[in-house]
Design a protein around this motif. Structure first.
Motif, PDB file in Angstrom:
ATOM      1  N   ALA A 198       0.850  -1.191   0.000  1.00 11.76           N
ATOM      2  CA  ALA A 198       0.000   0.000   0.000  1.00 11.76           C
ATOM      3  C   ALA A 198       0.884   1.239   0.000  1.00 11.76           C
ATOM      4  N   ALA A 199       0.650   2.133  -0.950  1.00  9.68           N
ATOM      5  CA  ALA A 199       1.517   3.303  -1.103  1.00  9.68           C
ATOM      6  C   ALA A 199       1.561   4.163   0.150  1.00  9.68           C
ATOM      7  N   ASN A 200       0.422   4.257   0.882  1.00  8.03           N
ATOM      8  CA  ASN A 200       0.396   5.131   2.055  1.00  8.03           C
ATOM      9  C   ASN A 200       1.160   4.543   3.242  1.00  8.03           C
ATOM     10  N   ARG A 201       1.644   3.320   3.111  1.00  5.57           N
ATOM     11  CA  ARG A 201       2.480   2.735   4.160  1.00  5.57           C
ATOM     12  C   ARG A 201       3.964   3.018   3.918  1.00  5.57           C
ATOM     13  N   ARG A 202       4.291   3.555   2.760  1.00  9.43           N
ATOM     14  CA  ARG A 202       5.687   3.845   2.449  1.00  9.43           C
ATOM     15  C   ARG A 202       6.074   5.219   2.982  1.00  9.43           C
ATOM     16  N   PRO A 203       7.312   5.379   3.415  1.00 11.55           N
ATOM     17  CA  PRO A 203       7.777   6.696   3.871  1.00 11.55           C
ATOM     18  C   PRO A 203       7.986   7.629   2.688  1.00 11.55           C
ATOM     19  N   ILE A 204       8.072   8.915   2.956  1.00 12.71           N
ATOM     20  CA  ILE A 204       8.488   9.860   1.927  1.00 12.71           C
ATOM     21  C   ILE A 204      10.012   9.858   1.907  1.00 12.71           C
ATOM     22  N   MET A 205      10.611  10.439   0.867  1.00 12.61           N
ATOM     23  CA  MET A 205      12.057  10.325   0.705  1.00 12.61           C
ATOM     24  C   MET A 205      12.837  11.052   1.800  1.00 12.61           C
ATOM     25  N   THR A 206      12.288  12.116   2.361  1.00 17.35           N
ATOM     26  CA  THR A 206      12.965  12.784   3.480  1.00 17.35           C
ATOM     27  C   THR A 206      13.157  11.817   4.628  1.00 17.35           C
ATOM     28  N   GLN A 207      12.142  11.012   4.905  1.00 11.46           N
ATOM     29  CA  GLN A 207      12.220  10.027   5.980  1.00 11.46           C
ATOM     30  C   GLN A 207      13.166   8.889   5.625  1.00 11.46           C
ATOM     31  N   VAL A 208      13.202   8.520   4.345  1.00 12.01           N
ATOM     32  CA  VAL A 208      14.136   7.479   3.903  1.00 12.01           C
ATOM     33  C   VAL A 208      15.574   7.930   4.132  1.00 12.01           C
ATOM     34  N   VAL A 209      15.857   9.193   3.796  1.00 11.06           N
ATOM     35  CA  VAL A 209      17.204   9.725   4.035  1.00 11.06           C
ATOM     36  C   VAL A 209      17.560   9.614   5.513  1.00 11.06           C
ATOM     37  N   ASP A 210      16.598   9.948   6.378  1.00 12.96           N
ATOM     38  CA  ASP A 210      16.824   9.837   7.825  1.00 12.96           C
ATOM     39  C   ASP A 210      17.127   8.397   8.235  1.00 12.96           C
ATOM     40  N   MET A 211      16.338   7.476   7.722  1.00 14.41           N
ATOM     41  CA  MET A 211      16.501   6.073   8.108  1.00 14.41           C
ATOM     42  C   MET A 211      17.828   5.492   7.638  1.00 14.41           C
ATOM     43  N   LEU A 212      18.321   5.989   6.501  1.00 12.47           N
ATOM     44  CA  LEU A 212      19.587   5.483   5.983  1.00 12.47           C
ATOM     45  C   LEU A 212      20.790   6.149   6.637  1.00 12.47           C
ATOM     46  N   SER A 213      20.663   7.410   6.975  1.00 12.19           N
ATOM     47  CA  SER A 213      21.819   8.169   7.448  1.00 12.19           C
ATOM     48  C   SER A 213      22.004   8.140   8.952  1.00 12.19           C
ATOM     49  N   ARG A 214      20.941   7.808   9.680  1.00 18.23           N
ATOM     50  CA  ARG A 214      21.036   7.769  11.146  1.00 18.23           C
ATOM     51  C   ARG A 214      20.678   6.385  11.656  1.00 18.23           C
ATOM     52  N   GLN A 215      21.189   6.054  12.801  1.00 16.40           N
ATOM     53  CA  GLN A 215      20.911   4.741  13.393  1.00 16.40           C
ATOM     54  C   GLN A 215      19.554   4.763  14.090  1.00 16.40           C
ATOM     55  N   ILE A 216      18.523   4.905  13.273  1.00 19.63           N
ATOM     56  CA  ILE A 216      17.152   4.931  13.783  1.00 19.63           C
ATOM     57  C   ILE A 216      16.684   3.497  14.023  1.00 19.63           C
ATOM     58  N   ILE A 227       7.040   3.949  12.435  1.00 17.48           N
ATOM     59  CA  ILE A 227       8.483   3.757  12.503  1.00 17.48           C
ATOM     60  C   ILE A 227       8.988   4.621  13.651  1.00 17.48           C
ATOM     61  N   THR A 228       9.775   4.059  14.532  1.00 18.71           N
ATOM     62  CA  THR A 228      10.288   4.808  15.659  1.00 18.71           C
ATOM     63  C   THR A 228      10.967   6.078  15.195  1.00 18.71           C
ATOM     64  N   GLU A 229      10.547   7.209  15.706  1.00 26.54           N
ATOM     65  CA  GLU A 229      11.061   8.547  15.410  1.00 26.54           C
ATOM     66  C   GLU A 229      10.691   9.039  14.011  1.00 26.54           C
ATOM     67  N   VAL A 230      10.065   8.207  13.211  1.00 30.73           N
ATOM     68  CA  VAL A 230       9.690   8.618  11.859  1.00 30.73           C
ATOM     69  C   VAL A 230       8.256   8.195  11.593  1.00 30.73           C
ATOM     70  N   THR A 231       7.401   9.146  11.247  1.00 33.24           N
ATOM     71  CA  THR A 231       6.001   8.821  10.967  1.00 33.24           C
ATOM     72  C   THR A 231       5.692   9.168   9.522  1.00 33.24           C
ATOM     73  N   PRO A 232       5.578   8.170   8.643  1.00 36.44           N
ATOM     74  CA  PRO A 232       5.265   8.447   7.220  1.00 36.44           C
ATOM     75  C   PRO A 232       3.921   9.104   7.070  1.00 36.44           C
ATOM     76  N   LEU A 243      14.187   0.875  13.709  1.00 38.15           N
ATOM     77  CA  LEU A 243      13.014   0.647  12.872  1.00 38.15           C
ATOM     78  C   LEU A 243      12.059  -0.325  13.543  1.00 38.15           C
ATOM     79  N   ASN A 244      10.795   0.000  13.515  1.00 39.47           N
ATOM     80  CA  ASN A 244       9.774  -0.896  14.058  1.00 39.47           C
ATOM     81  C   ASN A 244       9.355  -1.862  12.960  1.00 39.47           C
ATOM     82  N   ASP A 245      10.236  -2.825  12.657  1.00 41.26           N
ATOM     83  CA  ASP A 245       9.991  -3.706  11.522  1.00 41.26           C
ATOM     84  C   ASP A 245       8.874  -4.708  11.782  1.00 41.26           C
TER      85      ASP A 245
END
Length: 323
Positions: free
Chosen positions: A254-272, A317-322, A274-276
């Motif tokens: 579902a598209a609305n479950r995906r993060p936006i790219m700003t959040q993706v950058v955060d998830m890749l660049s910081r040790q966030i 997602i912990t610290e990130v809400t898509p 993830l609530n997998d």
């Protein structure tokens, strides 16, 4: 010599509007296309000076340039002696380079989706459309399928175009284009970069599975590291697994479950963290006419439909809400 040229919109800093050679979002072709002479392109790139080189492939070298109007362009002189996709096979990409490439592409997409006015949806994010400079910095190329995406619309209904293996299912089957289609394609690209494998050929895991399907199977079995390219050498296991899980967030059915790219950058660049546990099976689309990949068509099906899930529940997602 022939040249191909793509020009970005020039933004008016006073009113935030875009000027230049790109106008409209309705047609399949850009309106008001400017025809430029070879002399103009040579002048814009300082006679194709090496300092303006931003990428190179089998079809030619890509140069950045600036027209007299101020519009920035990317110019590719097409080589008559092109080997059409020949590439150096002796380059080894360690994890440092691969992770930097993933992050660079994510930042580039974030720029297209958020900073460029009007915003741009690329529609064809894939490995062959990413150019690397001499320092392996990634540049997003080939905007031939790109669509302009103003703030005041939620989606574009458009002709389906792209490459099998990278197509978001809601776009491939319904033609409803949003920025989340690029997010999906980027998620697939992460898996390719980590694994060193192609997403187009459905033959992974000893079965006729797409790369995304096989990767999800490994995730369910807790065998993430079996996805990693054996030629990569040593790597930080936790960080690689985080990148793999980010790929799954990007490819949610579902598209609305995906993060936006700003959040993706955060998830890749910081040790966030993830609530997998909130992850559901990714959406798969396979072109029934082209089992080995290639351009998409409207004829298709969801691969392994028993696993395909649609949900309107927003992912947490912990610290990130898509959104």
């Amino acid at each position: 010599m022939r040249c191909s040229c793509f020009g970005g919109p020039r933004v008016d800093s006073k009113n935030g509007t875009a000027a230049g050679t790109l106008h409209g979002i309705d047609g399949d072709l850009l309106q008001d296309i400017n025809h430029l002479s070879y002399k103009e392109l040579r002048s814009a790139t300082d006679n194709f000076h090496t300092s303006n080189k931003i990428g190179q492939g089998g079809f030619g070298t890509v140069y950045k340039g600036t027209l007299k109007s101020g519009t920035q362009v990317a110019v590719k002189p097409l080589s008559a002696q092109s080997n059409q996709g020949s590439r150096s096979t002796d380059i080894k990409l360690d994890w440092g380079r691969r992770s930097a490439i993933c992050l660079g592409i994510a930042r580039g997409l974030d720029f297209l989706h958020k900073e460029v006015v009007p915003h741009i949806v690329h529609r064809d994010i894939k490995a062959s459309n990413i150019l690397l400079d001499k320092d392996f910095n990634p540049k997003i190329g080939d905007f031939g399928l790109a669509k302009l995406f103003p703030d005041n619309i939620t989606h574009i209904s458009t002709r389906i175009a792209g490459t099998t293996g990278y197509l978001a299912p809601e776009y491939a089957l319904g033609g409803q284009l949003t920025m989340k289609a690029d997010v999906y394609s980027f998620g697939v690209l992460i898996l390719e970069i980590v694994s060193g494998r192609s997403s187009a050929k459905p033959s992974w895991g000893g079965t006729q599975k797409l790369l995304l399907e096989w990767a999800w199977q490994l995730h369910e079995e807790g065998k993430h590291l079996e996805l990693v390219d054996p030629e990569m050498g040593e790597f930080p296991e936790e960080e690689v697994i985080r990148y793999i899980k980010v790929a799954f967030f990007c490819t949610q059915s579902a598209a609305n479950r995906r993060p936006i790219m700003t959040q993706v950058v955060d998830m890749l660049s910081r040790q966030i963290q993830l609530n997998d546990k909130e992850l559901t099976a990714p959406g798969f689309f396979q072109d029934s006419d082209s089992p080995s990949g290639g351009p998409s068509s409207t004829k298709g099906s969801y691969a392994d439909s028993t696993r395909y899930q649609m949900s309107s529940v927003p992912v947490r997602i912990t610290e990130v809400t898509p959104r």
